[in-house]
Design a protein around this motif. Structure first.
Motif, short mmCIF file in Angstrom:
data_model
loop_
_atom_site.label_atom_id
_atom_site.label_comp_id
_atom_site.label_asym_id
_atom_site.label_seq_id
_atom_site.Cartn_x
_atom_site.Cartn_y
_atom_site.Cartn_z
N HIS A 23 0.87 -1.18 0.00
CA HIS A 23 0.00 0.00 0.00
C HIS A 23 0.91 1.23 0.00
O HIS A 23 2.04 1.18 0.48
CB HIS A 23 -0.91 -0.03 1.23
CG HIS A 23 -2.05 0.94 1.20
ND1 HIS A 23 -2.65 1.33 0.01
CD2 HIS A 23 -2.70 1.61 2.19
CE1 HIS A 23 -3.62 2.19 0.29
NE2 HIS A 23 -3.67 2.38 1.59
N GLN A 24 0.39 2.33 -0.53
CA GLN A 24 1.20 3.55 -0.69
C GLN A 24 2.00 3.98 0.56
O GLN A 24 3.16 4.34 0.44
CB GLN A 24 0.29 4.70 -1.16
CG GLN A 24 0.95 6.07 -1.24
CD GLN A 24 2.06 6.17 -2.27
OE1 GLN A 24 2.05 5.47 -3.27
NE2 GLN A 24 3.03 7.04 -2.00
N PRO A 25 1.40 3.94 1.76
CA PRO A 25 2.16 4.45 2.91
C PRO A 25 3.43 3.66 3.24
O PRO A 25 4.34 4.20 3.87
CB PRO A 25 1.18 4.35 4.08
CG PRO A 25 -0.16 4.23 3.46
CD PRO A 25 0.03 3.58 2.14
N LEU A 26 3.48 2.38 2.84
CA LEU A 26 4.64 1.54 3.19
C LEU A 26 5.61 1.52 2.01
O LEU A 26 5.49 0.70 1.09
CB LEU A 26 4.16 0.12 3.55
CG LEU A 26 5.21 -0.86 4.07
CD1 LEU A 26 5.93 -0.31 5.31
CD2 LEU A 26 4.57 -2.21 4.41
N GLU A 79 13.85 9.93 5.76
CA GLU A 79 13.59 8.88 6.75
C GLU A 79 12.09 8.62 6.85
O GLU A 79 11.29 9.54 6.89
CB GLU A 79 14.12 9.40 8.09
CG GLU A 79 14.11 8.41 9.20
CD GLU A 79 14.68 9.01 10.49
OE1 GLU A 79 14.13 8.71 11.54
OE2 GLU A 79 15.66 9.79 10.40
N LYS A 80 11.73 7.34 6.84
CA LYS A 80 10.30 6.97 6.91
C LYS A 80 9.95 6.51 8.32
O LYS A 80 10.76 5.86 8.98
CB LYS A 80 10.01 5.82 5.93
CG LYS A 80 10.52 6.06 4.50
CD LYS A 80 9.61 6.99 3.75
CE LYS A 80 10.06 7.16 2.32
NZ LYS A 80 10.98 8.27 2.11
N GLN A 81 8.73 6.80 8.73
CA GLN A 81 8.25 6.32 10.03
C GLN A 81 6.89 5.66 9.83
O GLN A 81 6.06 6.18 9.08
CB GLN A 81 8.13 7.48 11.00
CG GLN A 81 9.45 8.21 11.14
CD GLN A 81 9.76 8.57 12.58
OE1 GLN A 81 9.15 9.45 13.13
NE2 GLN A 81 10.71 7.87 13.17
N PHE A 113 -3.78 -3.73 6.24
CA PHE A 113 -4.02 -3.44 4.82
C PHE A 113 -4.62 -4.63 4.06
O PHE A 113 -4.62 -4.64 2.84
CB PHE A 113 -2.71 -3.03 4.13
CG PHE A 113 -2.09 -1.77 4.66
CD1 PHE A 113 -2.86 -0.65 4.95
CD2 PHE A 113 -0.72 -1.70 4.87
CE1 PHE A 113 -2.28 0.52 5.44
CE2 PHE A 113 -0.13 -0.53 5.36
CZ PHE A 113 -0.91 0.58 5.65
N LYS A 114 -5.11 -5.63 4.81
CA LYS A 114 -5.70 -6.83 4.19
C LYS A 114 -4.66 -7.59 3.34
O LYS A 114 -4.81 -7.75 2.13
CB LYS A 114 -6.92 -6.48 3.32
CG LYS A 114 -7.95 -5.61 4.02
CD LYS A 114 -8.59 -6.35 5.18
CE LYS A 114 -9.62 -5.51 5.90
NZ LYS A 114 -9.86 -5.98 7.28
N TYR A 413 6.21 8.60 -8.97
CA TYR A 413 5.49 7.42 -9.45
C TYR A 413 5.58 6.30 -8.42
O TYR A 413 6.50 5.48 -8.44
CB TYR A 413 6.04 6.97 -10.80
CG TYR A 413 5.17 5.91 -11.46
CD1 TYR A 413 3.88 6.22 -11.87
CD2 TYR A 413 5.62 4.60 -11.64
CE1 TYR A 413 3.06 5.25 -12.46
CE2 TYR A 413 4.81 3.63 -12.22
CZ TYR A 413 3.54 3.97 -12.64
OH TYR A 413 2.73 3.01 -13.21
N GLU A 414 4.61 6.30 -7.52
CA GLU A 414 4.46 5.24 -6.52
C GLU A 414 3.04 4.71 -6.66
O GLU A 414 2.35 5.04 -7.62
CB GLU A 414 4.77 5.78 -5.13
CG GLU A 414 6.24 6.19 -5.00
CD GLU A 414 6.58 6.92 -3.70
OE1 GLU A 414 5.69 7.03 -2.82
OE2 GLU A 414 7.71 7.39 -3.58
N MET A 415 2.58 3.93 -5.72
CA MET A 415 1.31 3.22 -5.92
C MET A 415 0.12 4.15 -6.16
O MET A 415 -0.70 3.90 -7.04
CB MET A 415 1.03 2.29 -4.73
CG MET A 415 2.03 1.15 -4.65
SD MET A 415 1.71 0.06 -3.27
CE MET A 415 0.41 -0.98 -3.94
N SER A 416 0.01 5.23 -5.40
CA SER A 416 -1.15 6.13 -5.55
C SER A 416 -1.16 6.80 -6.91
O SER A 416 -2.18 6.84 -7.60
CB SER A 416 -1.14 7.22 -4.47
OG SER A 416 -1.41 6.64 -3.23
N LEU A 417 0.00 7.35 -7.30
CA LEU A 417 0.07 8.02 -8.61
C LEU A 417 -0.13 7.00 -9.73
O LEU A 417 -0.77 7.29 -10.75
CB LEU A 417 1.41 8.73 -8.78
CG LEU A 417 1.56 9.51 -10.09
CD1 LEU A 417 0.54 10.65 -10.17
CD2 LEU A 417 2.97 10.07 -10.25
#
Length: 544
Positions: A23-26, A79-81, A113-114, A413-417
């Motif tokens: 999913h986009q956030p990860l 950095e990602k959280q 995220f199922k 260009y990631e999942m949402s876009l």
């Protein structure tokens, strides 16, 4: 398992992958390999399969795509959280470069995220020295030693993690060969009995050419503790490798009892490519797919099922309009939902030929300035951050686009876009050099959003497109006997001919036919290329 397992999928599988696009956030993915793994996890969850997944928590992800002052590509690392990941409390040590490295394990709960259970390892801990911490900083780090350390973490560390969890898998499934170091851990675990390893190992190969299969110096791998204590001589004897290059895919094909390519065509290409090596396991084909429930526009499918063409058109135009707001926001160009829109969006790699449409600028200008059959073109995608030719190609398109109101290059260009651009597209353009695309999956999710595929005849496309019925395809030539230049010339001529004499006239002069082609694509992709079919086939064909 956190959910009741369906009996037909009760065999226990541990699935290893460098990247997962759940999913986009990860943000722990770069391209198709991750999109495939993410869809696999979602469908495994829907089918209640007995599978756990092992990956790495990349602190900075792949990279964040930004722009320089002149709009050219800027590579940034932030950095990602992730507050939604659970700390398992599991900590253990992996030997890397004869040195113990602490590993901490996080968990993506299936309900978040199922998706099937996903465990992510990190070395970014205060107990580790800085060099050890950097192992899990960047996906596909450009430093060779760091990359080998990443492969050791995924393979050896992943196999140790499976033991820590007490999961006792029937099979270890390697998605690409990055985790083949796990075989050496298992070899040690099963008292140096290779048959015990082989009966538990299956392998998915994604690379249709030898150059793309990673090789590292065998002495470097040894120095980095890749082989779990075996000497280089023992490794050579075990793997059958004769030179100093440790070929990860070749070893995976010798250590697994069964492997698969990711389309029918890719299976054939792989069997031919590896046939000159002895002691290779059989290679079958399981064609990639994408998770329908996640990717498809349900509203568009509903309108199709109701047979209400007016509402179908209205929905598709709304999807285009909404997506065009992203284009306007990024580029200052206002696109028109009534104009035929071509999208080229995927990882920027040379063989995918991103700027192919611009190969002859006279033809390109004729296309983009046509008033009878107007077009809009959008490009997007992430080049590898150290792939300078690909970055140059991206920047070339950025500069080129400044000369046109109806040509745009977007970043991020990631999942949402990705989903939005598929909704923006009337035509999803895919033009890799045949046979270099093992599968390609972006066109599947494009079709799930009412875009019509137009592609060279590579990867999954031969199994899907019926020309003029559910998509459009450049007919194959005798590519094997052509130079690259000849192949490019041939594909370019055919591409423009089909676009200007078949596709555009149908869209503008026979829209009812165009709509039907789009709907046929939506219908066909749902039944053949939903990842539920793929996840089922992995159990039926690869795990049997």
């Amino acid at each position: 398992m956190p959910y009741a397992v369906d009996d037909q999928y009760s065999k226990k599988v541990a699935y290893f992958s460098m990247e997962f696009a759940v999913h986009q956030p990860l943000k722990i993915y770069s391209g198709g390999l991750g999109f495939l793994a993410g869809s696999h996890l979602r469908s495994a969850y829907e089918l209640r399969q007995n599978m756990i997944n092992i990956g790495i928590l990349w602190k900075y992800g792949y990279y964040d795509q930004a722009r320089n002052q002149d709009q050219t590509l800027q590579v940034t690392w932030m950095e990602k959280q992730y507050s939604f990941l659970e700390d398992t409390g599991i900590k253990f040590q992996v030997t890397i470069h004869d040195h113990p490295v602490w590993v901490k394990v996080f968990y993506l709960n299936p309900e978040t995220f199922k998706s099937a259970p996903l465990f992510l390892m990190s070395t970014d801990l205060p107990e580790n020295d800085y060099v050890s911490q950097t192992i899990t900083h960047r996906l596909y780090d450009a430093n060779v030693a760091t990359k080998v350390a990443q492969f050791i973490l995924l393979g050896v560390g992943g196999a140790q993690l499976v033991d820590e969890l007490g999961f006792k898998p029937d099979l270890y499934h390697l998605n690409e060969a990055h985790a083949i170091s796990s075989a050496f851990w298992l070899y040690k675990k099963y008292n140096h009995n290779l048959e015990e390893v082989r009966k538990r190992m299956v392998f998915t190969t994604h690379t249709p050419e030898e150059a793309g299969n990673e090789k590292h110096d065998i002495y470097l791998c040894h120095k980095m503790s890749y082989f779990c204590g075996l000497s280089v001589e023992e490794v050579r004897k075990l793997t059958g490798l004769e030179d100093d290059a440790f070929n990860h895919s070749l070893v995976a094909l010798r250590f697994a009892h069964l492997a698969n390519g990711v389309s029918q065509l890719h299976g054939n290409v792989s069997r031919a490519m590896w046939s000159k090596y002895k002691d290779i396991c059989p290679i079958i084909s399981i064609t990639n797919a994408q998770n329908w429930r996640y990717w498809a526009d349900k509203e568009l499918y509903r309108k199709m099922e109701e047979g209400n063409d007016y509402w179908w058109d209205d929905r598709k135009k709304y999807m285009k309009k909404r997506s065009f707001e992203i284009v306007a926001d990024q580029t200052g160009k206002v696109f028109d939902q009534n104009v035929f829109t071509i999208v080229w969006a995927r990882r920027f790699a040379g063989y995918k030929r991103a700027s192919f449409l611009t190969r002859d600028m006279d033809r390109f200008n004729q296309l983009v300035n046509d008033t009878k059959y107007p077009v809009q073109i959008i490009w997007a995608g992430k080049p590898y951050p150290m792939d300078y030719p690909a970055i140059n190609e991206f920047n070339h398109l950025v500069h080129l686009s400044k000369n046109y109101k109806n040509v745009a290059v977007v970043i991020g260009y990631e999942m949402s876009l990705s989903k939005r651009l598929k909704q923006a597209a009337d035509c999803w353009l895919n033009n890799p050099r045949v046979p270099r695309e093992a599968s390609g999956t972006s066109g599947m999710t494009a079709a799930m959003n009412g875009a019509v595929n137009f592609s060279t005849d590579d990867g999954w496309i031969p199994e899907f497109i019926n020309h003029g019925n559910n998509g459009f395809v450049v007919p194959k030539a005798d590519y094997a006997n052509m130079h690259v230049e000849q192949q490019d010339d041939y594909d370019f001529e055919k591409l423009y001919h089909i676009l200007q004499h078949e596709i555009l006239p149908v869209y503008y002069d026979k829209y009812d036919t165009w709509r039907q082609i789009a709907k046929n694509g939506m219908r066909d992709v749902r039944y053949q290329f939903d990842a539920g079919r793929m996840a089922h086939e992995y159990y039926e064909l690869l795990y049997k």
